[in-house]
Design a protein around this motif. Structure first.
Motif, PDB file in Angstrom:
ATOM      1  N   VAL A   2       0.834  -1.204   0.000  1.00 38.66           N
ATOM      2  CA  VAL A   2       0.000   0.000   0.000  1.00 38.66           C
ATOM      3  C   VAL A   2       0.865   1.249   0.000  1.00 38.66           C
ATOM      4  O   VAL A   2       0.601   2.203  -0.735  1.00 38.66           O
ATOM      5  N   LEU A   3       1.921   1.259   0.796  1.00 39.96           N
ATOM      6  CA  LEU A   3       2.798   2.429   0.861  1.00 39.96           C
ATOM      7  C   LEU A   3       3.494   2.677  -0.470  1.00 39.96           C
ATOM      8  O   LEU A   3       3.653   3.820  -0.898  1.00 39.96           O
ATOM      9  N   ARG A   4       3.926   1.601  -1.129  1.00 36.88           N
ATOM     10  CA  ARG A   4       4.556   1.768  -2.445  1.00 36.88           C
ATOM     11  C   ARG A   4       3.556   2.347  -3.443  1.00 36.88           C
ATOM     12  O   ARG A   4       3.903   3.201  -4.271  1.00 36.88           O
ATOM     13  N   TYR A   5       2.315   1.877  -3.362  1.00 39.14           N
ATOM     14  CA  TYR A   5       1.273   2.382  -4.269  1.00 39.14           C
ATOM     15  C   TYR A   5       1.014   3.877  -4.035  1.00 39.14           C
ATOM     16  O   TYR A   5       0.905   4.656  -4.987  1.00 39.14           O
ATOM     17  N   LEU A   6       0.955   4.280  -2.782  1.00 36.80           N
ATOM     18  CA  LEU A   6       0.700   5.684  -2.471  1.00 36.80           C
ATOM     19  C   LEU A   6       1.839   6.575  -2.948  1.00 36.80           C
ATOM     20  O   LEU A   6       1.613   7.718  -3.354  1.00 36.80           O
ATOM     21  N   ARG A   7       3.072   6.050  -2.897  1.00 35.33           N
ATOM     22  CA  ARG A   7       4.219   6.856  -3.338  1.00 35.33           C
ATOM     23  C   ARG A   7       4.187   7.085  -4.852  1.00 35.33           C
ATOM     24  O   ARG A   7       4.789   8.042  -5.348  1.00 35.33           O
ATOM     25  N   LEU A   8       3.518   6.194  -5.571  1.00 38.80           N
ATOM     26  CA  LEU A   8       3.410   6.358  -7.024  1.00 38.80           C
ATOM     27  C   LEU A   8       2.450   7.473  -7.411  1.00 38.80           C
ATOM     28  O   LEU A   8       2.530   7.998  -8.533  1.00 38.80           O
ATOM     29  N   LEU A   9       1.545   7.831  -6.509  1.00 34.26           N
ATOM     30  CA  LEU A   9       0.597   8.898  -6.788  1.00 34.26           C
ATOM     31  C   LEU A   9       1.297  10.247  -6.681  1.00 34.26           C
ATOM     32  O   LEU A   9       2.185  10.443  -5.869  1.00 34.26           O
ATOM     33  N   GLU A  10       0.909  11.186  -7.531  1.00 35.86           N
ATOM     34  CA  GLU A  10       1.502  12.521  -7.468  1.00 35.86           C
ATOM     35  C   GLU A  10       1.187  13.198  -6.144  1.00 35.86           C
ATOM     36  O   GLU A  10       2.031  13.844  -5.535  1.00 35.86           O
ATOM     37  N   LYS A  11      -0.061  13.058  -5.680  1.00 40.18           N
ATOM     38  CA  LYS A  11      -0.472  13.595  -4.383  1.00 40.18           C
ATOM     39  C   LYS A  11      -1.758  12.905  -3.954  1.00 40.18           C
ATOM     40  O   LYS A  11      -2.483  12.347  -4.781  1.00 40.18           O
ATOM     41  N   LEU A  12      -2.023  12.946  -2.664  1.00 38.59           N
ATOM     42  CA  LEU A  12      -3.254  12.363  -2.150  1.00 38.59           C
ATOM     43  C   LEU A  12      -4.408  13.342  -2.350  1.00 38.59           C
ATOM     44  O   LEU A  12      -4.215  14.555  -2.307  1.00 38.59           O
ATOM     45  N   PRO A  13      -5.612  12.830  -2.572  1.00 41.49           N
ATOM     46  CA  PRO A  13      -6.774  13.724  -2.682  1.00 41.49           C
ATOM     47  C   PRO A  13      -6.936  14.541  -1.403  1.00 41.49           C
ATOM     48  O   PRO A  13      -6.572  14.078  -0.315  1.00 41.49           O
ATOM     49  N   PRO A  14      -7.465  15.741  -1.489  1.00 39.85           N
ATOM     50  CA  PRO A  14      -7.659  16.576  -0.295  1.00 39.85           C
ATOM     51  C   PRO A  14      -8.521  15.866   0.742  1.00 39.85           C
ATOM     52  O   PRO A  14      -9.396  15.066   0.395  1.00 39.85           O
ATOM     53  N   GLN A  15      -8.256  16.152   2.015  1.00 37.91           N
ATOM     54  CA  GLN A  15      -9.014  15.617   3.147  1.00 37.91           C
ATOM     55  C   GLN A  15      -8.958  14.080   3.218  1.00 37.91           C
ATOM     56  O   GLN A  15      -9.884  13.441   3.701  1.00 37.91           O
ATOM     57  N   THR A  16      -7.856  13.502   2.738  1.00 37.27           N
ATOM     58  CA  THR A  16      -7.718  12.042   2.812  1.00 37.27           C
ATOM     59  C   THR A  16      -7.223  11.648   4.201  1.00 37.27           C
ATOM     60  O   THR A  16      -6.110  11.987   4.585  1.00 37.27           O
ATOM     61  N   ASP A  17      -8.068  10.956   4.950  1.00 36.85           N
ATOM     62  CA  ASP A  17      -7.669  10.460   6.265  1.00 36.85           C
ATOM     63  C   ASP A  17      -7.743   8.945   6.342  1.00 36.85           C
ATOM     64  O   ASP A  17      -7.281   8.343   7.306  1.00 36.85           O
TER      65      ASP A  17
END
Length: 548
Positions: free
Chosen positions: A255-270
């Protein structure tokens, strides 16, 4: 003017002249964005030549639309006399420093902007706007009369214009959106999140909204059409389609590797939405749990199954209540098969709550919650005339009741003096109950199981207050007029009216809601009629029976 017109060839004098004419026309019409668009296509020397040809007023208006980065390339082509005029106008240090603006807030912005407009220094307006949050710009625009509002709006950068529109009330939003060229409106919408773009499309007139929809990419258009298929006041109308979905059988490291591939997280992502292979919602994985967990642990051991999905058809006020009760920052939205469609974030819920409170407040006065504070006089007069007419009917109803006892009033003039007390006491008591019931309905606290309990409570309060104040007012009436009969009639009439006011304040919003009418809109008008009619009838009727 065709906004899709191709850029002119700079070597062609006719095309340059056409651009100059377009710029003058745009400035005259207040279309400053369009003027800046043409200026960006012209060579600095051509702009300088145009400045030399113009009259002083037009020249200064044009200079206010020239990008500061372009000024240095234009000045060498100008005469020394003209340079001194233009540079003197540009060197402006009268606006407040950022720390001063922060201290004085929006009031300082309004004063500074209006001062700049009066001096026709739009560049100063642009600099002030650049330092302001889009929400603050929206508030500033709503605080200005229409002519000044258009001038300020023309100085808002295109990449921020869309966000500013989302903070405006619908009536002003539509008016300012129509001020933009279609290509500028489309460009400004590209900077918006999908849920904000949906709101914008829903608010704009049908044809313009459709053009904005079909200007989106194919993938975005499909998402927008899906979101637009749900009512605006439902969970589907509030959601955004940017939910991050993961599987329960993967490890934290994946999951962490996948998130690092994203340019940024959507706003208000908790949290992340945990789904199975078919997209069915299984639970939520909080980011706080993710970043502190062992890398080898599977998501299934960390996810929270107690975080339920919100049905896409659920009403907006129910969603707001859920966020409030559970202190949510975001929540998944699911369809009837429990598949994740998107998510709702707290910023959209806060907007919903604010809009509902504004609507309730304005409608209690018979005003449209989206009305422009500086709307034309005729428009506002027409809106208010309807409610003045309704109030006139209620006033005549009370006058008719008084007319029934004209003979009584002629014999006992003191009754005319004391009548307003009866109506006023009933109106206040009824308004208290009415407000409490409307609030309970809005928050979902008043339901079938406790309606009668609230009625008994309100009647009890009215009896106690009625006994207390009827005695006090009766004694004051006796001291004033020296007549125990008038005091007794007045006291009994107040007690009767307070009981009727409590019953009306309890029953009117329940009946209106069942009829599909907003209680906040019509409740107070009906309540006033009831308390006036009952109060006058009880007071004058008792006086006729016992004092004559």
């Amino acid at each position: 003017m065709n906004p899709n017109k191709p850029a002119p060839h700079l070597s062609d004098e006719n095309h340059t002249l056409t651009d100059s004419e377009h710029i003058i026309q745009a400035l005259s019409a207040g279309r400053n964005k369009r003027a800046r668009k043409y200026l960006s296509r012209m060579h600095p020397a051509k702009i300088a030549a145009m400045l030399e040809r113009l009259e002083a007023e037009q020249r200064m208006a044009l200079w206010q639309q020239i990008d500061p980065a372009l000024e240095g390339r234009i000045l060498p082509h100008l005469s020394i006399e003209l340079i001194s005029q233009l540079v003197g106008d540009s060197t402006d240090t009268t606006h407040a420093r950022p720390e001063q603006e922060h201290a004085h807030g929006s009031a300082n912005h309004l004063e500074a902007v209006r001062d700049a407009l009066n001096q026709k220094k739009l560049k100063r307006v642009g600099k002030i706007l650049q330092r302001m949050h889009p929400a603050k710009i929206a508030g500033l625009l709503e605080s200005l009369p229409p002519v000044e509002r258009r001038s300020v709006w023309s100085m808002v950068d295109t990449d921020r214009a869309g966000k500013v529109l989302t903070f405006l009330h619908d009536e002003i939003l539509v008016a300012l959106a129509l001020e933009l060229d279609l290509e500028d409106l489309i460009a400004s919408a590209e900077y918006l999140e999908l849920d904000d773009r949906v709101d914008l499309i829903q608010t704009l007139p049908g044809e313009l909204g459709n053009k904005l929809l079909y200007a989106s990419s194919v993938s975005q258009r499909k998402q927008l059409e899906s979101m637009l298929s749900y009512p605006e006041d439902s969970a589907g109308g509030l959601m955004n389609a940017d939910a991050i979905q993961i599987r329960a059988d993967v490890q934290v490291s994946t999951v962490l590797r996948y998130l690092r591939l994203l340019e940024k997280l959507p706003p208000q992502t908790d949290m992340l939405m945990v789904v199975d292979r078919k997209g069915h919602y299984q639970g939520g994985l909080r980011l706080s749990s993710l970043v502190t967990a062992d890398l080898e642990r599977p998501v299934a051991e960390l996810m929270n199954r107690d975080i339920g999905g919100i049905a896409v058809t659920r009403k907006g006020n129910e969603v707001a209540q859920l966020f409030q009760d559970l202190d949510l920052l975001s929540a998944p939205v699911v369809d009837e098969h429990n598949r994740v469609l998107g998510r709702i974030t707290v910023d959209d819920v806060v907007d919903l709550i604010r809009e509902d409170s504004d609507r309730a407040l304005m409608q209690m006065a018979g005003l449209d919650d989206e009305a422009d504070m500086f709307a034309p006089v005729l428009v506002s007069s027409r809106r208010r005339a309807v409610w003045l007419g309704i109030n006139l009917v209620t006033a005549f109803s009370a006058a008719w009741v008084i007319g029934l006892f004209q003979a009584t009033l002629e014999q006992l003039v003191a009754l005319a003096v004391l009548m307003p007390i009866v109506a006023s006491m009933g109106g206040i008591a009824g308004s208290q109950t009415l407000t409490l019931v409307i609030r309970g309905l809005a928050l979902g606290q008043l339901q079938k199981g406790n309606i009668r309990i609230l009625l008994n409570r309100e009647l009890g309060i009215s009896i106690l207050n009625g006994l207390l104040w009827s005695v006090v007012i009766a004694l004051l009436a006796v001291l004033w007029f020296g007549d125990w009969g008038i005091g007794a009639v007045l006291g009994v009439a107040i007690l009767v009216n307070l009981l009727c006011a409590a019953l009306a304040g309890w029953g009117i919003p329940l009946i209106l809601e069942r009829m599909g009418i907003d209680p906040a809109l019509a409740g107070s008008v009906i309540l006033t009629t009831v308390t006036d009619v009952v109060g006058f009838f009880a007071f004058l009727g008792l006086a006729t029976l016992f004092l004559l």
